[in-house]
Scaffold this active site. Sequence first.
Site, mmCIF file in Angstrom:
data_model
loop_
_atom_site.group_PDB
_atom_site.id
_atom_site.type_symbol
_atom_site.label_atom_id
_atom_site.label_comp_id
_atom_site.label_asym_id
_atom_site.label_seq_id
_atom_site.Cartn_x
_atom_site.Cartn_y
_atom_site.Cartn_z
ATOM 1 N N ASP A 96 0.887 -1.161 0.000
ATOM 2 C CA ASP A 96 0.000 0.000 0.000
ATOM 3 C C ASP A 96 0.928 1.214 0.000
ATOM 4 O O ASP A 96 1.415 1.624 1.049
ATOM 5 C CB ASP A 96 -0.896 -0.013 1.232
ATOM 6 C CG ASP A 96 -1.834 1.187 1.265
ATOM 7 O OD1 ASP A 96 -2.394 1.533 0.211
ATOM 8 O OD2 ASP A 96 -1.992 1.780 2.346
ATOM 9 N N GLU A 150 -1.043 -1.239 -4.916
ATOM 10 C CA GLU A 150 -2.262 -0.465 -5.144
ATOM 11 C C GLU A 150 -2.065 0.509 -6.285
ATOM 12 O O GLU A 150 -1.073 1.218 -6.357
ATOM 13 C CB GLU A 150 -2.657 0.311 -3.891
ATOM 14 C CG GLU A 150 -3.942 1.103 -4.085
ATOM 15 C CD GLU A 150 -4.321 1.892 -2.864
ATOM 16 O OE1 GLU A 150 -4.105 3.122 -2.865
ATOM 17 O OE2 GLU A 150 -4.811 1.286 -1.886
ATOM 18 N N ASP A 165 -2.766 1.314 6.839
ATOM 19 C CA ASP A 165 -1.873 1.027 5.712
ATOM 20 C C ASP A 165 -1.464 -0.447 5.698
ATOM 21 O O ASP A 165 -1.361 -1.066 4.635
ATOM 22 C CB ASP A 165 -0.605 1.899 5.790
ATOM 23 C CG ASP A 165 -0.921 3.345 6.062
ATOM 24 O OD1 ASP A 165 -1.132 4.089 5.091
ATOM 25 O OD2 ASP A 165 -0.975 3.723 7.248
#
Length: 196
Positions: A7, A68, A141
Amino acid sequence: MRVLGVDPGLTRCGVGVVDSLPGRKARMVDVGVVRSEPELSVDLRLLRVAEGLEEWLERTVPDVVAVERVFAQNNRGTVMGTAQVAGLAMVAAARRGVPVAMHTPSEVKAAVTGSGRADKEQVQRMIARILGLAELPRPADAADALALAVTHLWRPSGALQGGERNELTPAQRAWAAAERTARTSSHRGAPSRARR
């Protein structure tokens, strides 16, 4: 299959490693956050994150790195840092010959919670349930990184970079269309080089 989810973030980059188990189940191997200090210059912050990602790759030896894919946010500074860190993760994986997969936030939310509009807490709760964790993974996160890894385990087709267009998921096709529209719009409004 072992997936390292990333992430991307410049201050906090979530990392989570998940192994697939029979019966569409998964097991958490490790989770954490790679941090960089905001008072450092951007180049040194990126170096810290790059070193942290290299360490995770070296230690956990994933089969795939799932990153991501972010294409729209209000804060341009955040988008830049996110994009830079995503690039670091992709390069670190490429150096090792590890395939890279990209998943949009809405695709991840839908895979993990059933809704592409789920909030951070819903993702944390569902990822804890899916992985059989006693506590919610924190910070968000870290939970998002685990969710990325699980999403890739459950939706691998077409997510790998260089995949054929017909292998893309509906969310990935929508992202690609939005990216093309954004590029077209920005080119229309940009002054030509001859007028500069």
